[in-house]
Design a protein around this motif. Sequence first.
Motif, PDB file in Angstrom:
ATOM      1  N   UNK A  42       1.035  -1.352   0.217  1.00 38.71           N
ATOM      2  CA  UNK A  42       0.003  -0.009  -0.086  1.00 38.71           C
ATOM      3  C   UNK A  42       0.553   1.249   0.083  1.00 38.71           C
ATOM      4  N   UNK A  43       1.650   1.084   0.531  1.00 44.43           N
ATOM      5  CA  UNK A  43       2.655   2.506   0.911  1.00 44.43           C
ATOM      6  C   UNK A  43       3.132   2.796  -0.271  1.00 44.43           C
ATOM      7  N   UNK A  44       3.767   1.892  -0.441  1.00 47.43           N
ATOM      8  CA  UNK A  44       4.932   1.944  -2.248  1.00 47.43           C
ATOM      9  C   UNK A  44       3.280   2.829  -3.088  1.00 47.43           C
ATOM     10  N   UNK A  45       2.882   2.034  -3.216  1.00 48.63           N
ATOM     11  CA  UNK A  45       1.052   2.800  -4.538  1.00 48.63           C
ATOM     12  C   UNK A  45       1.140   4.202  -3.972  1.00 48.63           C
ATOM     13  N   UNK A  46       0.640   4.386  -2.837  1.00 50.32           N
ATOM     14  CA  UNK A  46       0.527   5.885  -1.981  1.00 50.32           C
ATOM     15  C   UNK A  46       1.931   6.556  -2.423  1.00 50.32           C
ATOM     16  N   UNK A  47       2.827   6.982  -2.630  1.00 48.36           N
ATOM     17  CA  UNK A  47       4.156   6.566  -3.045  1.00 48.36           C
ATOM     18  C   UNK A  47       4.250   6.740  -4.340  1.00 48.36           C
ATOM     19  N   UNK A  48       3.897   6.524  -5.086  1.00 49.18           N
ATOM     20  CA  UNK A  48       3.459   6.623  -6.481  1.00 49.18           C
ATOM     21  C   UNK A  48       2.985   6.917  -6.813  1.00 49.18           C
ATOM     22  N   UNK A 281      -6.238  -2.633 -11.072  1.00 53.23           N
ATOM     23  CA  UNK A 281      -6.045  -2.800 -12.545  1.00 53.23           C
ATOM     24  C   UNK A 281      -4.824  -2.190 -12.350  1.00 53.23           C
ATOM     25  N   UNK A 282      -4.452  -1.372 -12.221  1.00 56.16           N
ATOM     26  CA  UNK A 282      -2.558  -0.940 -13.030  1.00 56.16           C
ATOM     27  C   UNK A 282      -1.836  -1.854 -11.973  1.00 56.16           C
ATOM     28  N   UNK A 283      -2.132  -1.584 -11.254  1.00 57.63           N
ATOM     29  CA  UNK A 283      -1.294  -3.146 -10.186  1.00 57.63           C
ATOM     30  C   UNK A 283      -0.872  -4.794 -10.870  1.00 57.63           C
ATOM     31  N   UNK A 284      -1.825  -4.887 -11.072  1.00 56.24           N
ATOM     32  CA  UNK A 284      -2.022  -6.490 -12.041  1.00 56.24           C
ATOM     33  C   UNK A 284      -1.531  -6.163 -13.109  1.00 56.24           C
ATOM     34  N   UNK A 285      -0.969  -5.058 -14.050  1.00 54.50           N
ATOM     35  CA  UNK A 285      -0.288  -4.924 -15.211  1.00 54.50           C
ATOM     36  C   UNK A 285       0.915  -4.538 -14.822  1.00 54.50           C
ATOM     37  N   UNK A 286       1.218  -4.626 -13.365  1.00 57.04           N
ATOM     38  CA  UNK A 286       3.147  -4.615 -13.618  1.00 57.04           C
ATOM     39  C   UNK A 286       3.793  -5.824 -13.333  1.00 57.04           C
ATOM     40  N   UNK A 287       5.178  -5.953 -13.207  1.00 54.54           N
ATOM     41  CA  UNK A 287       5.471  -7.282 -12.807  1.00 54.54           C
ATOM     42  C   UNK A 287       5.734  -7.494 -11.283  1.00 54.54           C
ATOM     43  N   UNK A 288       5.930  -6.087 -10.766  1.00 54.19           N
ATOM     44  CA  UNK A 288       5.942  -6.250  -8.856  1.00 54.19           C
ATOM     45  C   UNK A 288       5.287  -5.842  -8.470  1.00 54.19           C
ATOM     46  N   UNK A 289       4.957  -6.537  -7.605  1.00 53.05           N
ATOM     47  CA  UNK A 289       3.648  -6.277  -6.436  1.00 53.05           C
ATOM     48  C   UNK A 289       4.306  -5.069  -5.949  1.00 53.05           C
ATOM     49  N   UNK A 290       2.342  -4.891  -5.821  1.00 54.39           N
ATOM     50  CA  UNK A 290       2.567  -2.791  -5.091  1.00 54.39           C
ATOM     51  C   UNK A 290       3.461  -2.111  -6.402  1.00 54.39           C
ATOM     52  N   UNK A 291       3.271  -2.279  -7.583  1.00 53.56           N
ATOM     53  CA  UNK A 291       3.394  -0.732  -8.447  1.00 53.56           C
ATOM     54  C   UNK A 291       2.145  -0.507  -8.961  1.00 53.56           C
ATOM     55  N   UNK A 292       2.653   0.654  -9.176  1.00 56.10           N
ATOM     56  CA  UNK A 292       1.856   1.220 -10.518  1.00 56.10           C
ATOM     57  C   UNK A 292       2.504   2.339 -11.601  1.00 56.10           C
ATOM     58  N   UNK A 293       1.976   2.223 -13.350  1.00 58.86           N
ATOM     59  CA  UNK A 293       2.650   3.547 -13.620  1.00 58.86           C
ATOM     60  C   UNK A 293       1.540   3.991 -13.593  1.00 58.86           C
TER      61      UNK A 293
END
Length: 311
Positions: A42-48, A281-293
Motif C-alpha cells: 500500500x505504501x509504495x503505491x501511495x508514494x507512486x 487494475x494497474x497493479x496487475x499490469x506490472x511485474x512488481x507487486x505493489x507497483x503502478x505506472x
Amino acid sequence: MILTITLNPSVDISYKLDELALDTVNRVSDVSKTAGGKGLNVTRVIQQLGEDVAASGFLGGSLGDFIRAEIAGKGIQDDFVSIAGETRNCIAVIHDGQQTEILESGPEISADEAGEFLKHFTDVVQKVDLVTISGSLPKGLEPDFYGQLVETANQHGTRVLLDTKGELLSHTIAGEEKPFLIKPNEEELADLWGETVTGETAIMSALESQRFSDIPWVVVTTGAAGAYVKHDAVIYKVSAPKVDAVNPVGSGDAVIAGFAAGLSRGLTDTELIKFGLAMGVLNAMEARTGSINPENISWCVDQIHVETMGG
C-alpha cells in the motif's frame, strides 16, 4: 499525510527457476529482494501516486534494517517501532509455471513492545489525515489489537481503512468503534458471513445487512470482474477493463492505496470508486507487486464503469 500500518512486515525474496529440482541443489541467478507485507505494498503505491506517506509497524534485526533502508531510499517517512525479534523472510520460488511460497511466521511481540507501539500510534495518528491497516497480526498481540487502533484513531477524528480477513476482520468490525472502510474480496466476505457468497444477489444481500450498516465504506472486490461498493446506504456495481494481467498479486493492496489517496484528495463517490479500483487494475499490469505506472491512470479510470444498484 497518510499513515500505513504493517505490523508483520517481511523481506520478500523471489527466486525464478526454469524448474525446481527436489532433494538436490538449485542454483538461481534471477533473484529479487524487497520490503514486503500488505501494508508496505500500500505504501509504495501511495508514494507512486505522489502523496506524502509514512509507514509504521514493527521492525527488528538486520532484515528490519534492510526495510528501513529501502523505504528511506524512496522518500517514505519511517515511523516503525523497533523490537528485539528479527523481522521475517517470505520466499517465493517461481518455477514450472507455478509459485511455491515459504513464509516465516515472524517475531513474537512482547507486551512492552505492544504498549510502546500503542503510545507511538496515539501520537502519530493525530498528525495524519487517515490510516491504512493491512494484513495479519504478529504473534504476541491479542485479537483486539486492530480494534484498539481503530478506537484511538476515531477518538482523534482520523479515518481508518482496514484490509484484513477471517476472525481478525470479524472481531474488529464487531467492536463498538468501526473502521471507515473495509475491503473484503468474495472469499473473505464468505468467511465473514459464514456461508457461500457468490453472485450479485448474494453480495447485495450481504452488503444490505445490519452488520455493515455502521461502516461507511465496504468495498467487495471480485477479481477481474470489478467490485461491489457500499457507501452508507448506496450500493454501486463496478466493472473494470480487461487487461493482460502480468502479476495480480498485491492488487487488493493497490486498491486500498487508491482509496486512501482519493479520500485524501476529496474525490466524489464515483470519482473515488473509479480511482480506487483503477489502482488494482494497474497493479496487475506490472511485474512488481505493489507497483503502478502513473502514466496509465487517466486511461484506466476512464475505462471503469460505475452503476448505482440500490440505496
